[in-house]
Structures are given as C-alpha cells and as structure tokens.
Scaffold this motif. Structure first.
Motif, PDB file in Angstrom:
ATOM      1  N   LEU A 365     108.193  37.519  63.731  1.00 18.71           N
ATOM      2  CA  LEU A 365     106.994  38.266  64.126  1.00 18.71           C
ATOM      3  C   LEU A 365     105.720  37.469  63.849  1.00 18.71           C
ATOM      4  O   LEU A 365     104.797  37.440  64.678  1.00 18.71           O
ATOM      5  N   ASP A 366     105.672  36.831  62.709  1.00 17.75           N
ATOM      6  CA  ASP A 366     104.488  36.081  62.307  1.00 17.75           C
ATOM      7  C   ASP A 366     104.142  35.001  63.332  1.00 17.75           C
ATOM      8  O   ASP A 366     103.009  34.907  63.826  1.00 17.75           O
ATOM      9  N   HIS A 367     105.131  34.177  63.668  1.00 15.53           N
ATOM     10  CA  HIS A 367     104.847  33.071  64.582  1.00 15.53           C
ATOM     11  C   HIS A 367     104.738  33.531  66.033  1.00 15.53           C
ATOM     12  O   HIS A 367     104.043  32.887  66.833  1.00 15.53           O
ATOM     13  N   LEU A 368     105.376  34.641  66.369  1.00 17.31           N
ATOM     14  CA  LEU A 368     105.180  35.187  67.713  1.00 17.31           C
ATOM     15  C   LEU A 368     103.734  35.664  67.885  1.00 17.31           C
ATOM     16  O   LEU A 368     103.105  35.429  68.923  1.00 17.31           O
ATOM     17  N   ALA A 369     103.196  36.308  66.857  1.00 10.79           N
ATOM     18  CA  ALA A 369     101.796  36.739  66.900  1.00 10.79           C
ATOM     19  C   ALA A 369     100.864  35.531  67.015  1.00 10.79           C
ATOM     20  O   ALA A 369      99.861  35.565  67.750  1.00 10.79           O
ATOM     21  N   GLU A 370     101.181  34.462  66.292  1.00  8.62           N
ATOM     22  CA  GLU A 370     100.374  33.244  66.386  1.00  8.62           C
ATOM     23  C   GLU A 370     100.403  32.675  67.804  1.00  8.62           C
ATOM     24  O   GLU A 370      99.360  32.321  68.374  1.00  8.62           O
ATOM     25  N   LEU A 371     101.588  32.581  68.356  1.00  5.82           N
ATOM     26  CA  LEU A 371     101.747  32.006  69.693  1.00  5.82           C
ATOM     27  C   LEU A 371     100.959  32.806  70.725  1.00  5.82           C
ATOM     28  O   LEU A 371     100.226  32.242  71.559  1.00  5.82           O
ATOM     29  N   GLU A 372     101.076  34.135  70.678  1.00  5.94           N
ATOM     30  CA  GLU A 372     100.380  34.980  71.658  1.00  5.94           C
ATOM     31  C   GLU A 372      98.873  34.892  71.502  1.00  5.94           C
ATOM     32  O   GLU A 372      98.135  34.865  72.498  1.00  5.94           O
ATOM     33  N   ALA A 373      98.387  34.852  70.268  1.00  2.86           N
ATOM     34  CA  ALA A 373      96.942  34.750  70.053  1.00  2.86           C
ATOM     35  C   ALA A 373      96.409  33.433  70.611  1.00  2.86           C
ATOM     36  O   ALA A 373      95.360  33.400  71.261  1.00  2.86           O
ATOM     37  N   ARG A 374      97.115  32.358  70.382  1.00  4.32           N
ATOM     38  CA  ARG A 374      96.649  31.056  70.866  1.00  4.32           C
ATOM     39  C   ARG A 374      96.673  30.981  72.386  1.00  4.32           C
ATOM     40  O   ARG A 374      95.775  30.407  73.004  1.00  4.32           O
ATOM     41  N   LEU A 375      97.684  31.572  72.995  1.00  2.00           N
ATOM     42  CA  LEU A 375      97.720  31.605  74.459  1.00  2.00           C
ATOM     43  C   LEU A 375      96.572  32.437  75.031  1.00  2.00           C
ATOM     44  O   LEU A 375      96.056  32.145  76.112  1.00  2.00           O
ATOM     45  N   ALA A 376      96.168  33.465  74.309  1.00  2.00           N
ATOM     46  CA  ALA A 376      95.076  34.327  74.764  1.00  2.00           C
ATOM     47  C   ALA A 376      93.709  33.759  74.408  1.00  2.00           C
ATOM     48  O   ALA A 376      92.683  34.354  74.760  1.00  2.00           O
ATOM     49  N   GLY A 377      93.669  32.632  73.713  1.00  2.00           N
ATOM     50  CA  GLY A 377      92.397  32.038  73.319  1.00  2.00           C
ATOM     51  C   GLY A 377      91.715  32.775  72.192  1.00  2.00           C
ATOM     52  O   GLY A 377      90.504  32.671  72.006  1.00  2.00           O
ATOM     53  N   GLU A 378      92.488  33.523  71.412  1.00  2.00           N
ATOM     54  CA  GLU A 378      91.931  34.279  70.301  1.00  2.00           C
ATOM     55  C   GLU A 378      92.262  33.577  68.987  1.00  2.00           C
ATOM     56  O   GLU A 378      93.264  32.866  68.899  1.00  2.00           O
TER      57      GLU A 378
END
Length: 469
Positions: A365-378
């Motif tokens: 969950l931790d790294h999935l949240a990181e990946l999604e945030a970076r893809l969204a530019g957040e």
C-alpha cells in the motif's frame, strides 16, 4: 553576544554566540539556579537532591550515581527495547523503555508517574500536590528487587536499608527518568517533524531544532562572559539554538558541554533511534558521521536508520514480480494455521503470522500510494507505519483458516492492482519515472522483496519448519 537590552537592574543576561555559550557552560562561577529543598518525597526535595540542580562536590557525587546506572545499560539493548513496542505518548514510551532496562517493577505505571513529575521538574518553586504524590510513589520503586519495590510506604524508608545514600541514589534515578521523559521524547518529536526525506533525522533535529533551546545559569560570584561583566546573582540565559546556528561547523550543544556534558547522551540517542526507526542497525549512508561532530557512539545511534539501499533490478518483467511474491507468501501462510503462538525473532525484530501479513500489505500500500501520487504530479506523503518496530496485540492472535482466507483475498487483489498499474506504464515511465525517488522499475523489485516478512515466520509445518525456534 550578550543581549544589549538587558539591564543591571534586571540582572538577566542572554548570550547567543557559540563561543560565549560554551564559555559560560564551562565557567564554575555560573551554576544552575539552586533548588530549595522540602520534605523527603516531594518535588522540592527531588529538585534539591538530583545532580541536575547541584553544584560542587554534591554534583560530583550525584552525577556518579547517574553514571553508575547508565554504565549498566547497553545502548543497543535500549534501542531494541524502544523498537519493540508502540505507545501514542512518546514520553511514556521513552520512560517505560528506560524503566524496563533498569529492571524496575511496573514500568508502565512508573512512566506515567514520571510524566506527572516532569511537568514541575524545571519550576523553581514547585507547588504541585499531584507531582509531590508522584515523587512519593516513585521513590520506593527505584530499587530493582528491593522488598520496598511496589510498596507505597514511607518515602524516607525507600532505600535498600533506609540509608540516606540509598534515598539520594533513588532520587537521581527518578531524575534520570525525567530527563528521558522530557528531553529524549522532545528529540523524537522534533526528529519526526524534521525527518521527511532525511537519512539522519535525529542529527537534523539536534542541529536545527534542538529539544533544549535555552539553558539557564546563575552567577554564584562575579564573572565575565565574552567580555561582558556578569554580577553575582545575575541570571544568565544561554541560547543553544542560536549558538548552534552561529557555528554550524561545531558540535551541537543539546547535551551541554564540558564539564557538565550530559552522561546519558548516547543512551538518549539509542532510545530515540529505536522509537523512530525500529530495530534497524543499518549504518547511515555517510558511514556513520552524525551531523555536528557527535562522538562515534552517538553518531551510530543517531544514524541507526539510513536510507535503504537502491534496489537491484534484472531482466524479469516487473509486471509479474508482485503476484509471484504474493503467491509465495500465501503458500507459507497456508502452514500458519497451526501456529503455536510463539513469535519468531529475525534480525532483532519479532514476527508472527498476523504481523507478516500486515507488513506485506502495508508495504504494498505504501509504495502504491507513492507511485500514484508521482504519476499524478502530487507530492508524496511520508508514511506513519510503525512497521516492524511494533508488535500489536492483534499480531499475537491465533492465525485461523478464516484469517488465511482474508489474507488471500486481500493480497491477491493488491497483487492484481500492482500488475495492472505496472503493465500500463511504458519503459520510459518505468525507468525515468516522474517525481522524486527510485524509478518505478526499482520500486517494483523492492516491493517484491516483501516476502522477507513471511520468510521470517517460515514454513510452520512441524516436519518442515524453516525458522529457528
């Protein structure tokens, strides 16, 4: 330099230059404001009996009591003890760990009583009946194995043989616990605030946001600091935070300076490192040098947690890595329904079937949240998992077939999300990923190593057990 607004009538002088602060700390004419005593077992008596507020020969004797207590404490044992449990109140956690390693009875109750004492510890004329009662309750409990431990009898009889030295030794043990409650816990809080993205958050806190920002001294006789006359009876305020900012190339002053350098500095850093980062003993990336010139022991404690090594990759397709890892974890989990309730120790940490599943899930969950945030530019948000540093009551529960079914559903779905997300990324996104951090390919290989937690528990079929018990 001295504060030019200070007047002789007020008799308060402030110093902010590093050289002036260290000179004042070394000046025998400048002493801690003396503490007025009171009945044995009360706050005023405690303040008048501890090394912290003493001078001269009395300070030397009382400091020796504290040093004797600390000499028997292994910083690594403190760090591991601090990493082994979680408490929402950092002050309680820091004191409880120290009380446990000192061998005191009722460490949880001791920690909470010390918290009451701490609120009046630096008050010159404390009038706090609750704190008085807490001191009286603590005093007979400061002797591991004593017949008085746990006895709420007369505070004057708290020593092993009721002797004055024994009672004074007990008072200084309370003082040691108060220091853990106050300064160590504040260091942890400041390190958490400063720690995002830092390999050495403790070093950063010591340097830039010290838990002790000012120190106070009183002139026992006329003296001089940095060319400024200090009359007898004047109060001297030493701005530690400003002094450290003035000379960032010199050691931080959080733990004071000779000749009254805090004897528990290495132990405090060990407790703080354990609370912050669990039981990791990985040396910092810079080889162990702490920001600000701490000693070798302090550097290793303050830098006990470092940035994880960059994950290696190979020619495997990252899309299949997480599903393969989850399949392996679930195959091991199928052997855990007969778990005998005894935790397994691996690399200085404790694991159980439930804890292994929790850690695999949280890591994904931790790294999935990181990946999604970076893809969204957040911006990514730092996680606040207590990770392997805590074993919760739920972790110790039996692992039933129903728990296995829940784990299978949860982890299989997470694996599918990872597989789908990585399959949607082109090679450029995988290797030159947006945002700050490892490439997404490296992250995929990193989370595939989450099998570590399940491997720590191992195959628990009696005839094929793979972990030492």
């Amino acid at each position: 330099m001295a504060d030019p607004t200070a007047s002789a009538a007020v008799a308060v002088l402030s110093f902010t230059r590093y050289e002036d602060v260290t000179a004042a700390l070394a000046d025998p004419a400048l002493v801690p404001p003396p503490a007025e005593s009171g009945p044995v077992g009360g706050m005023a008596w405690l303040r008048a009996t501890v090394a912290r507020f003493s001078t001269g020969e009395r300070h030397a004797v009382r400091r020796a009591f504290v040093e004797a207590d600390l000499a028997g404490l292994d910083p690594d044992a403190l760090r591991l003890a601090a990493a082994a449990g979680f408490e929402a109140d950092v002050r309680v956690q820091a004191v409880r760990v120290l009380a446990q390693v000192l061998g005191l009875a009722e460490p949880e109750a001791v920690a909470r009583a010390v918290g009451v004492v701490a609120r009046s510890y630096f008050v010159e004329r404390p009038e706090d009946p609750e704190a008085d009662a807490a001191v009286a309750w603590l005093l007979p409990r400061m002797f591991p194995g004593s017949e008085h431990a746990g006895d709420a009898g007369d505070a004057e009889d708290a020593g092993d043989a009721g002797d004055a030295e024994g009672v004074e030794r007990a008072a200084n043990r309370i003082g040691l616990l108060v220091q853990a409650c106050d300064a160590t816990a504040t260091l942890v809080e400041h390190a958490r605030a400063a720690g995002a993205g830092r390999a050495d958050p403790l070093g950063a806190a010591l340097r830039h946001d010290p838990p002790v920002r000012t120190m106070r001294r009183r002139a026992a006789r006329p003296t001089e600091v940095g060319g400024v006359p200090v009359p007898a009876g004047a109060d001297v305020l030493l701005d530690v935070a400003a002094a450290q900012a003035d000379r960032p190339d010199l050691p931080p002053l959080t733990f004071g300076a000779p000749p009254r350098l805090c004897p528990g500095r290495t132990h405090a850093l060990a407790v703080a490192a354990g609370i912050l980062h669990g039981a990791s003993a990985v040396p910092p990336a810079d080889g162990g040098a702490s920001d600000g010139g701490a000693s070798e022991g302090e550097a290793s404690a303050a830098g006990a947690f470092a940035a994880e090594p960059v994950p290696a990759t190979d020619d495997r397709d990252p899309v299949g890595l997480v599903p393969a890892m989850v399949e392996h974890v679930l195959a091991l989990a199928e052997t855990w329904t007969g778990w005998d309730g005894r935790p397994v120790t691996a690399d200085g940490r404790t694991y159980t079937p439930h804890k292994a599943i929790r850690r695999v899930t949280d890591h994904l969950l931790d790294h999935l949240a990181e990946l999604e945030a970076r893809l969204a530019g957040e911006p990514t948000r730092p996680d606040h998992w207590h990770a392997s540093a805590v074993t919760t009551p739920a972790d110790l529960a039996p692992f039933t077939p129903a728990d296995l079914d829940e784990a299978r559903s949860r982890l299989t779905r997470l694996a599918r999300i990872w597989s789908a997300r990585l399959a949607a990324l082109d090679p450029d996104q995988l290797d030159r990923s947006p945002g700050t951090g490892w490439s997404f390919r490296r992250i995929a290989f990193h989370v595939a190593e989450s099998a570590y937690y399940a491997n720590a528990v191992g195959d628990l079929r009696p005839h094929e057990r793979t972990t030492p018990r």
